[in-house]
Each structure stands twice: as structure tokens, then as C-alpha cells.
Design an enzyme around this catalytic site. Structure first.
Site, PDB file in Angstrom:
ATOM      1  N   SER A  82       3.582  -6.712   4.943  1.00  0.00           N
ATOM      2  CA  SER A  82       4.466  -8.004   4.970  1.00  0.00           C
ATOM      3  C   SER A  82       5.443  -8.081   6.073  1.00  0.00           C
ATOM      4  CB  SER A  82       5.508  -8.324   3.702  1.00  0.00           C
ATOM      5  OG  SER A  82       4.967  -9.029   2.624  1.00  0.00           O
ATOM      6  N   LYS A  85       4.530 -10.713   8.586  1.00  0.00           N
ATOM      7  CA  LYS A  85       4.983 -12.110   8.608  1.00  0.00           C
ATOM      8  C   LYS A  85       6.069 -12.586   9.500  1.00  0.00           C
ATOM      9  CE  LYS A  85       3.526 -12.014   3.454  1.00  0.00           C
ATOM     10  NZ  LYS A  85       4.044 -11.300   2.414  1.00  0.00           N
ATOM     11  N   TYR A 208      -4.764 -12.826   7.756  1.00  0.00           N
ATOM     12  CA  TYR A 208      -3.649 -12.323   7.332  1.00  0.00           C
ATOM     13  C   TYR A 208      -3.792 -11.014   6.584  1.00  0.00           C
ATOM     14  CZ  TYR A 208      -0.187 -11.761   3.428  1.00  0.00           C
ATOM     15  OH  TYR A 208       0.829 -11.085   2.596  1.00  0.00           O
ATOM     16  N   TYR A 260      12.296 -10.626   0.075  1.00  0.00           N
ATOM     17  CA  TYR A 260      11.824 -11.492  -0.927  1.00  0.00           C
ATOM     18  C   TYR A 260      12.913 -11.981  -2.006  1.00  0.00           C
ATOM     19  CZ  TYR A 260       8.045  -8.096   0.402  1.00  0.00           C
ATOM     20  OH  TYR A 260       7.319  -7.290   1.147  1.00  0.00           O
ATOM     21  N   VAL A 278       5.206  -3.759   1.835  1.00  0.00           N
ATOM     22  CA  VAL A 278       4.910  -2.872   0.580  1.00  0.00           C
ATOM     23  C   VAL A 278       4.324  -1.662   0.864  1.00  0.00           C
ATOM     24  CG1 VAL A 278       4.673  -4.570  -1.349  1.00  0.00           C
ATOM     25  CG2 VAL A 278       2.719  -3.756   0.340  1.00  0.00           C
TER      26      VAL A 278
HETATM   27  N1  GLN Z   1      -0.628  -7.549   2.201  1.00  0.00           N
HETATM   28  C1  GLN Z   1       0.123  -7.656   1.368  1.00  0.00           C
HETATM   29  C2  GLN Z   1      -0.247  -8.777   0.223  1.00  0.00           C
HETATM   30  O1  GLN Z   1      -0.484  -9.652   0.792  1.00  0.00           O
HETATM   31  C3  GLN Z   1       1.509  -7.551   1.598  1.00  0.00           C
HETATM   32  C4  GLN Z   1       2.716  -7.947   0.815  1.00  0.00           C
HETATM   33  C5  GLN Z   1       3.916  -7.376   1.049  1.00  0.00           C
HETATM   34  O2  GLN Z   1       3.942  -6.484   1.768  1.00  0.00           O
HETATM   35  N2  GLN Z   1       4.759  -7.565   0.079  1.00  0.00           N
HETATM   36  O3  GLN Z   1      -0.138  -8.477  -0.988  1.00  0.00           O
END
Ligand code: GLN
Length: 331
Positions: A82, A85, A208, A260, A278
């Protein structure tokens, strides 16, 4: 934007870190402090992530003057997840501009988990938050390039410029997630049903998924953060990656959404814009001063690295980085 506000000259957040030796000492102290925690659990919803060594831990700082610090596993590679992002958002802001991105994606916290489908429904298909999956997939779809391949190249090249070295795809992570990301595909289809995605939604999810599978180290994260701290210029390579305005906008979005549904708690405890992933990475940004990169795979229930939060909290306090902390002018 409040009408007319862009007319008012934006002054930079200033101040300096203590000397290099002092920062080095405090990075070591933060590492020791956070290492004591064994709380949290390694992510396993992407099958390959469950194989991570939970003991790995590294803390890195990159200063805007090019000074570097690192303790522990700062050279160990893991997937960006993530955290991508944040940087893809910056690249898209650079390409499209403040108003267009704000209108299409939004900047507000959904208050729900990163893979929430309900959040899309509750907001009539408006993705709202570019730091959770719906908003991030919609953002990736806006990357420059007329084909998924060109968009992927734009993401990879842009993220590499932030890191100051060519970032490589972790093929095993990519394949593990691509085989199990039905939920993200559903999110993209739902956005499509609301007319919120103008390219092939599954192709956008694929780009993505690739950006999430780029390999980085904690040391890379510190440099990527330092580039956002340095008005968009990578302090190690000297390359301008994005504009200072884009950094400002990206950091505002990170402050509101980077951790988050725990973003408020993070801001309350740490007082810095940041973004977690994550696989266990966290990047935090002290505008005008430094980037902090941490890596430790054990996560809290929202998906944020426990040791990463502790180490960043320690550094924020000890280095005086909390953007909300002040002392009276008349002492
Ligand atoms: N690639 C992961 C997903 O889309 C990224 C999520 C994350 O790092 N929270 O679920």
C-alpha cells in the site's frame, strides 16, 4: 481549496534536525525501543506474505541534506504494497493537477478497512480516499500512458525516481496476489458500474497489483519519504521527481489517510504524514527535514507494522518532528 487561497504565497515548513551524530544515536535508540515489542501478526491474506520472517526489523532515516542513517535490516527487500499508493498518487497529481485529482478521487478518510466495498456503496461510487484500495485503483487508472503497459512503466519509473534506484518487480509476490485478488477485481468492477473508472478495470487492478509488488528496503522508503520532505527533489540523486505543490497535497492526504482507519490515532501519537503497507513497511515524512523508513512484518489489526509505529513515534518525539508540537514564544 478555499477560494483564492492559491494567491497567498505558500511558505515552507522550516526548522532543522539536530546534527548528524545526534540523529544517528536517536535512530539506534528508536530501534532498541521498538525491538522489544513482539505484538501483532504477519499478514497472510496474500499467501506469500505469510512466509515473512516476523523478526526482521530495520529503521532508516534520510535527511533532506543527503545524510543517511540506518539500524537493523535496512537493506532487506520486501514488497511496497500500500505504500505505493502514496507515490502513485503523487505521480498522478503531477500529471493531472490538484483540482482534477480532487474531483475524481477525493481526499477524505472512509473510516473503513483498506479493502472495504461498503465504503464505495456508502459514497455512491465516489472512491473518496486514494490511500485505500478503491481510491488507489482509481488513481492507478489515471496514470499517464495510453495502455496498461505504459501505465505500469510510468508507475515503475516514477517510483524508482522517488527511491533513487531502479525498483524491480517481485514476481512471486505479484503472482501470489494476482491469483487471490478477487476482492480488488470486484472493487474495480463496482467502480466501473458507477462510471468511476475509464479504462479496463481489470487492467487497472493488474497495474495496481504490480506497483504493490515492487521490491524496496527500509533505506529506500526513507529516501522516498525524504523526496516528499524535500519539495519533490530526491536528496540523494538531486533529481526533481514531482513539484513542491504535489508534495504538499500528497502529504495532506497521507496525514488524513495514510494509516487506514487508524490514521487519527497515528496522527495523535506521532504527528507526521505517513503510509503503511501490509508487507510491514511504513514511510513517514517530516516536511523540510527528513524521511523515515521502517520495516517489520508484524501488523496491528488495521494492517500497520507495530514496531514501525513504535520506532517512528520514538523518532518523532526525540527529534521534535511532530508537526502539531509547539512551545510558547515567550519562555
Ligand atoms: N496489495 C495489497 C492489497 O491490495 C495492498 C494492501 C495494503 O498494503 N494494505 O490488498
Amino acid at each position: 481549496m478555499i477560494a483564492g487561497m492559491e494567491q497567498v504565497a505558500q511558505r515552507a515548513c522550516t526548522g532543522a534536525l539536530p546534527g548528524w551524530d545526534q540523529v544517528d544515536l536517536l535512530v539506534a535508540e528508536a530501534y532498541e525501543y521498538a525491538r522489544r515489542s513482539t505484538d501483532g501478526a504477519v499478514a497472510d491474506y496474500i499467501p506469500i506474505l505469510a512466509q515473512a520472517d516476523p523478526e526482521l526489523f530495520g529503521v532508516a532515516v534520510a535527511e533532506v541534506d543527503g545524510g543517511r542513517h540506518g539500524v537493523g535490516d535496512v537493506g532487506t527487500e520486501f514488497s511496497l504494497q500500500s505504500i505505493s499508493k502514496a507515490f502513485v498518487y503523487a505521480l498522478v497529481c503531477q500529471a493531472l493537477g490538484h483540482d482534477a485529482v480532487r474531483e475524481r478521487i477525493g481526499v477524505d478518510n472512509t473510516g473503513l478497512a483498506f479493502d472495504s466495498v461498503i465504503a464505495i456503496e456508502l459514497n455512491a461510487g465516489h472512491p473518496m480516499n486514494p490511500m485505500v484500495n478503491a481510491g488507489a485503483i482509481a488513481t492507478t487508472a489515471l496514470l499517464p500512458g495510453g495502455s496498461p503497459g505504459a501505465k505500469w512503466e510510468a508507475a515503475r519509473a516514477g517510483l524508482s525516481a522517488f527511491a533513487g534506484r531502479p525498483l524491480e518487480l517481485d514476481d512471486d509476490v505479484y503472482r501470489s496476489e494476482a491469483a487471490t485478488n478477487q476482492r480488488n477485481r470486484a472493487i474495480a468492477r463496482l467502480l466501473e458500474s458507477y462510471g468511476r473508472i475509464e479504462v479496463d478495470p481489470l487492467a487497472a487492478v493488474d497495474v495496481y497489483t504490480r506497483q504493490c509488488a515492487l521490491r524496496v528496503t527500509a533505506a529506500d522508503l526513507a529516501v522516498m519519504g525524504a523526496t516528499l520532505a524535500d519539495g519533490g527533489v530526491n536528496p540523494v540523486t538531486g533529481e526533481r521527481v514531482v513539484s513542491a505543490t504535489v508534495c504538499r497535497d500528497t502529504l495532506a492526504v497521507l496525514a488524513a489517510n495514510g494509516l487506514y482507519q487508524r490514521s487519527g490515532e497515528w496522527l495523535f501519537d506521532i504527528g507526521l504524514p505517513g503510509k503503511s503497507g501490509v508487507a510491514g513497511g511504513i514511510v513517514a515524512v517530516s516536511p523540510g527535514k527528513a524521511g523515515i523508513g521502517t520495516f517489520s512484518p508484524r501488523l496491528d489489526p488495521a494492517g500497520n507494522s507495530v514496531r514501525g509505529k513504535l520506532a517512528t513515534a520514538h523518532l518523532s518525539r526525540a527529534l521534535g518532528l511532530n508537526i502539531f508540537a509547539s512551545a510558547p514564544w515567550r519562555r
